[in-house]
Write an enzyme that holds these catalytic residues in place. Structure first.
Site, PDB file in Angstrom:
ATOM      1  N   ASP A   1     -13.107   4.970   1.496  1.00 35.15           N
ATOM      2  CA  ASP A   1     -11.716   5.011   1.806  1.00 35.15           C
ATOM      3  C   ASP A   1     -11.178   6.265   1.619  1.00 35.15           C
ATOM      4  O   ASP A   1     -11.307   7.109   0.942  1.00 35.15           O
ATOM      5  CB  ASP A   1     -11.138   3.976   1.280  1.00 35.15           C
ATOM      6  CG  ASP A   1      -9.156   4.088   1.063  1.00 35.15           C
ATOM      7  OD1 ASP A   1      -8.490   3.413   0.201  1.00 35.15           O
ATOM      8  OD2 ASP A   1      -8.897   4.440   1.867  1.00 35.15           O
TER       9      ASP A   1
ATOM     10  N   LYS B   1       2.634  11.667  -3.086  1.00 35.13           N
ATOM     11  CA  LYS B   1       1.611  10.790  -4.372  1.00 35.13           C
ATOM     12  C   LYS B   1       0.412  11.991  -4.537  1.00 35.13           C
ATOM     13  O   LYS B   1      -0.097  11.572  -6.079  1.00 35.13           O
ATOM     14  CB  LYS B   1       0.964   9.861  -3.654  1.00 35.13           C
ATOM     15  CG  LYS B   1       0.131   8.667  -4.371  1.00 35.13           C
ATOM     16  CD  LYS B   1      -1.044   8.090  -3.188  1.00 35.13           C
ATOM     17  CE  LYS B   1      -1.792   7.278  -3.511  1.00 35.13           C
ATOM     18  NZ  LYS B   1      -2.254   6.491  -2.829  1.00 35.13           N
TER      19      LYS B   1
ATOM     20  N   GLU C   1      -7.447   0.461  -4.206  1.00 32.81           N
ATOM     21  CA  GLU C   1      -6.696   0.577  -2.609  1.00 32.81           C
ATOM     22  C   GLU C   1      -8.850  -0.328  -2.057  1.00 32.81           C
ATOM     23  O   GLU C   1      -8.718  -0.786  -1.097  1.00 32.81           O
ATOM     24  CB  GLU C   1      -6.802   1.988  -1.981  1.00 32.81           C
ATOM     25  CG  GLU C   1      -5.103   1.668  -2.411  1.00 32.81           C
ATOM     26  CD  GLU C   1      -4.545   2.955  -2.748  1.00 32.81           C
ATOM     27  OE1 GLU C   1      -4.977   3.987  -2.449  1.00 32.81           O
ATOM     28  OE2 GLU C   1      -3.498   3.562  -2.941  1.00 32.81           O
TER      29      GLU C   1
ATOM     30  N   ASP D   1       1.167  -1.145   0.056  1.00 34.66           N
ATOM     31  CA  ASP D   1      -0.087  -0.535  -0.053  1.00 34.66           C
ATOM     32  C   ASP D   1       0.748   1.176  -0.115  1.00 34.66           C
ATOM     33  O   ASP D   1       1.427   1.916   1.319  1.00 34.66           O
ATOM     34  CB  ASP D   1      -1.104  -0.292   1.382  1.00 34.66           C
ATOM     35  CG  ASP D   1      -1.840   1.352   1.563  1.00 34.66           C
ATOM     36  OD1 ASP D   1      -2.180   1.141   2.374  1.00 34.66           O
ATOM     37  OD2 ASP D   1      -2.282   2.070   0.457  1.00 34.66           O
TER      38      ASP D   1
END
Lengths: 188, 587
Positions: B196, B73, B174, B11
């Site tokens: 999420d 990211k 994810e 992850d």
């Protein structure tokens, strides 16, 4: 055929039981998914796409209704394209009734050429059968005619009779199988 | 026939990363070299020309603001001209520039590094730590991305994996990975939603579980909404109060800003359990030669007002995903919470209210994604036989047509892998190439969507207009990555293709970076510094860790918590802070 046969992919016919459809879907995906077939990725992707497409339609009541309607329209065409009517006459020593029956049979064929005279074709073949109940090809042609018209219940009855009189009739069985899919949800 | 080589699930989060593997069929998190289950996604290039990753990098962030890169990211797979990038550029302490084709580069010392390379450094550290723990080389990995990531962002993440020395088995979404990790009663057929909310992104995915088959029905999200924005809200509040009180704008002081950033992050986390927190930063700056202290108290109620709009914004993708899946909240059996931000009481209440059910929090929200990724690795290498994922592409894929309209070829939420072919023919006599501009997005105007590339099918034999037909096939693979090929219908030959106006690294650049990475060493922080710091309070070794613990930030008062007593100022730091502000800001 204009539309793909989604029912055939699952080997399930209407009326569909959603639980059974889901279970079959899961099994088919596990069998064909590219992650389970790393050496046949191209093939697996094509198969999976088809299965997914079929499930998306059959599992949604609205999409399924629309699909069924479109297929019924197509199946008339399909029976014509794939099966056509039979033109073979009785292969026995012919009596007076048998000759008369053959006349009606051939008139029916002539009427069948034109869509507007299908009712007359039907009448001729029904008369033919009244004279000679064992006239297999007449039963068969009636079945195909009813199929063309979307009347699958009667199509099935005629085709079953054709098979009753000639159990080796492969074409009758095939046509029957397709028609039955739309009536009873059974396969031959 | 199952592959015996070890494969990990990673992850790669905006704020924290986590890695797991299947140990005897059971997914298990692999702790890092410090013993924690998550590693902060922070990379630093020190003045001594060392690379640091994780807590080591985080701990020296204050003294090295321009050389410490967090939340990379937020920039991966994007262009400099991106609206979100323009916003974030001024909020991060490191310098963002553009490459020749408009991609993003971070200036570290005298080098320009791509987000792919910086992410690769994090992955390299993870690889090292894994190999140390398991005692063998590990190459195969499944790496996760937000479900709403577009083609460029996915490709860039895959490149990062390659640079780090991994063979990337799959890029998976994810929320889908998190769904895999939950131990569902696989006999029942269920419909679930995964909410999420991580450090930088929000994803809402609706799935149908059919006895081991995890089928995504719809997904929606926001690739620029996450914990970082909540930190920003607190920072903004403090900055404004400070200007009002002292007339000093701390945004001009990178060191002060970094300290404030860390304090805001800690305050955010603490407010999930405390009713109020103190934000204490002594010697935050100097005014007319005298050092000033910063000290404010923030109540949970005020914090919830500050971030209320952000939380409401997370409901938009929830509504869209349900609409696309043709479901209402009542149709769902479960709602799963993933991501650190879902610890916030107001987020939980909002989710509970919207979905009209108690959210399921069975698995650690920081680890679920990595655990799920390791299960997917198991599915790919044949070790896991009772589960399969059917994911979807989150964005519509299409081409630009006359008048700048966007014509959809593969609609969003189509199950992948998938493909669609379209026929193109020449419009002019003797035309030797056919051009197609491929984009992803939902806007009817091509300009508002993300350009994946301009494809030129060349070498078409000269002929009258309309006589040559080119069949262009658009395919989206299991990673959600787009491929375009074309063939001449008449000859059946594959069409020669030139691609331009894309994002990301070229094949040559990528190869260079792979080689460069081989020689890179990731250091541990020098021994001296380590001794001066106490171990982060309230952390558990080899188990789940509150991922944002830092000893440099003050703890809440009156909350009865057993967290560390206050900011820990080492001798080095104090000397540094008492330096002339002009000196420090030009680091």
């Amino acid at each position: 055929m204009a539309k793909k046969n989604y029912y055939e992919i699952f080997k399930l016919y209407p009326p569909i039981d959603l639980g059974q459809l889901q279970e079959t879907y899961k099994q088919l995906i596990f069998e064909h998914h590219p992650d389970r077939n790393p050496t046949k990725a191209e093939w697996a992707i094509e198969q999976t796409m088809e299965i997914v497409e079929a499930y998306n339609v059959l599992s949604d009541p609205q999409k399924r209704e629309l699909y069924n309607f479109q297929v019924k329209t197509d199946i008339r065409r399909e029976i014509g394209e794939l099966f056509g009517i039979k033109k073979g006459l009785l292969k026995i020593k012919k009596s007076k009734e048998e000759l008369e029956a053959e006349e009606h049979f051939q008139k029916g064929i002539a009427f069948f050429e034109d869509k507007d005279s299908w009712n007359q074709a039907q009448h001729e073949w029904v008369t033919c059968i009244k004279l000679i109940p064992g006239f297999v090809n007449a039963h068969y042609n009636l079945g195909v005619l009813y199929g063309y018209q979307g009347n699958f219940k009667d199509a099935v009855a005629c085709l079953e009779r054709a098979i009753k009189y000639n159990s080796g009739d492969y074409e009758a069985k095939k046509t029957l199988s397709t028609a039955m899919g739309f009536v009873y949800g059974k396969k031959v | 026939m199952a592959d015996k080589t070890l494969a990990v699930g990673i992850d790669l989060g905006t704020t924290n990363s986590c890695v797991a593997y299947l140990n005897g069929g059971e997914p298990q998190v692999i702790p890092n070299s410090d013993g924690y289950s998550t590693t902060p996604s922070v990379v630093a290039f020190t003045a001594q020309k060392n690379w640091l990753v994780g807590l080591d990098a985080k701990h020296q962030a204050v003294t090295n603001p321009h050389g410490t890169v967090a939340s990379i990211k937020r920039f991966i797979g994007r262009k400099l001209t991106d609206e979100d990038v323009q916003k974030d550029k001024s909020l991060v302490p490191y310098n963002i520039e553009g490459s020749e084709n408009g991609d993003i580069r971070v200036r570290l010392d005298d080098q320009l590094k791509s987000p792919e390379e910086i992410s690769a450094i994090i992955l390299q550290k993870i690889k090292q730590d894994v190999e140390t723990r398991v005692g063998e080389t590990v190459t195969n990995a499944v790496i996760t991305v937000p479900a709403y990531f577009n083609d460029s962002q996915r490709q860039a993440t895959k490149d990062a994996g390659k640079i780090a020395g991994f063979e990337v088995l799959r890029i998976i979404n994810e929320p889908t990975a998190a769904a895999l990790a939950y131990d569902f009663d696989t006999k029942k057929n269920q419909k679930i939603a995964v909410y999420d909310l991580g450090g930088g992104t929000l994803d809402v995915t609706i799935l149908e579980l059919l006895n081991g088959l995890y089928r995504v029905l719809a997904t929606c999200g926001d690739t620029h909404l996450g914990g970082d924005d909540f930190d920003q809200a607190i920072m903004q509040w403090v900055l404004e109060k400070f200007i009002a009180e002292h007339g000093v704008d701390l945004r001009q002081e990178p060191v002060a800003l970094q300290r404030l950033r860390e304090a805001a992050e800690k305050a955010k986390c603490d407010l999930s359990s405390a009713a109020a927190v103190d934000i204490n930063l002594p010697f935050i700056t100097k005014k007319e030669g005298t050092p000033i202290n910063l000290s404010y108290n923030l109540t949970r109620a005020d914090y919830e007002t500050l971030v209320g709009a952000l939380v409401e914004r997370t409901l938009e993708p929830c509504k869209k995903a349900l609409r696309d899946a043709n479901l209402t909240p009542t149709d769902l059996n479960e709602v799963l919470l993933v991501g650190g931000m879902t610890r916030m009481p107001k987020v939980r209440d909002t989710v509970r209210r919207f979905f009209n059910k108690e959210p399921n929090t069975k698995v650690n929200p920081d680890e679920a994604v990595a655990l799920g990724a390791s299960i997917q690795a198991g599915i790919i290498n044949g070790n896991v036989r009772n589960a399969l994922l059917l994911d979807v592409t989150p964005l519509s894929l299409g081409v630009e047509t006359l008048g700048g309209t966007f014509s959809v070829i593969i609609p969003r939420n189509t199950t992948v892998p998938t493909k669609m072919s379209k026929l193109y023919s020449t419009v002019k006599d003797m035309q030797t190439s056919v051009n197609v501009k491929v984009l992803q997005g939902e806007s009817k105007a091509a300009n508002n969507n993300k350009t994946l590339g301009f494809f030129s099918f060349v070498g078409i034999p000269p002929a009258p207009a309309g006589t040559i037909q080119i069949e262009v096939t658009f395919s989206i693979d299991s990673n959600g990555i787009v491929h375009v090929t074309a063939k001449n219908v008449a000859t059946g030959q594959m069409q020669q293709m030139k691609v331009s106006a894309t994002s990301g690294l070229s094949k040559e650049e990528l190869e260079k970076l792979v080689q460069a990475a081989k020689g890179r060493v990731i250091s541990a922080a020098p021994k001296e510094e380590k001794e001066a710091k106490p171990a982060p309070a309230n952390t558990k070794k080899a188990e789940s860790t509150p991922p944002t613990q830092s000893p440099l930030v003050s703890a809440p008062s009156g909350a009865g918590s057993d967290k560390s007593d206050g900011e820990v100022l080492t001798g080095d730091m104090i000397n540094f802070l008492l330096k002339d502000p002009d000196e420090t800001s030009h680091q």
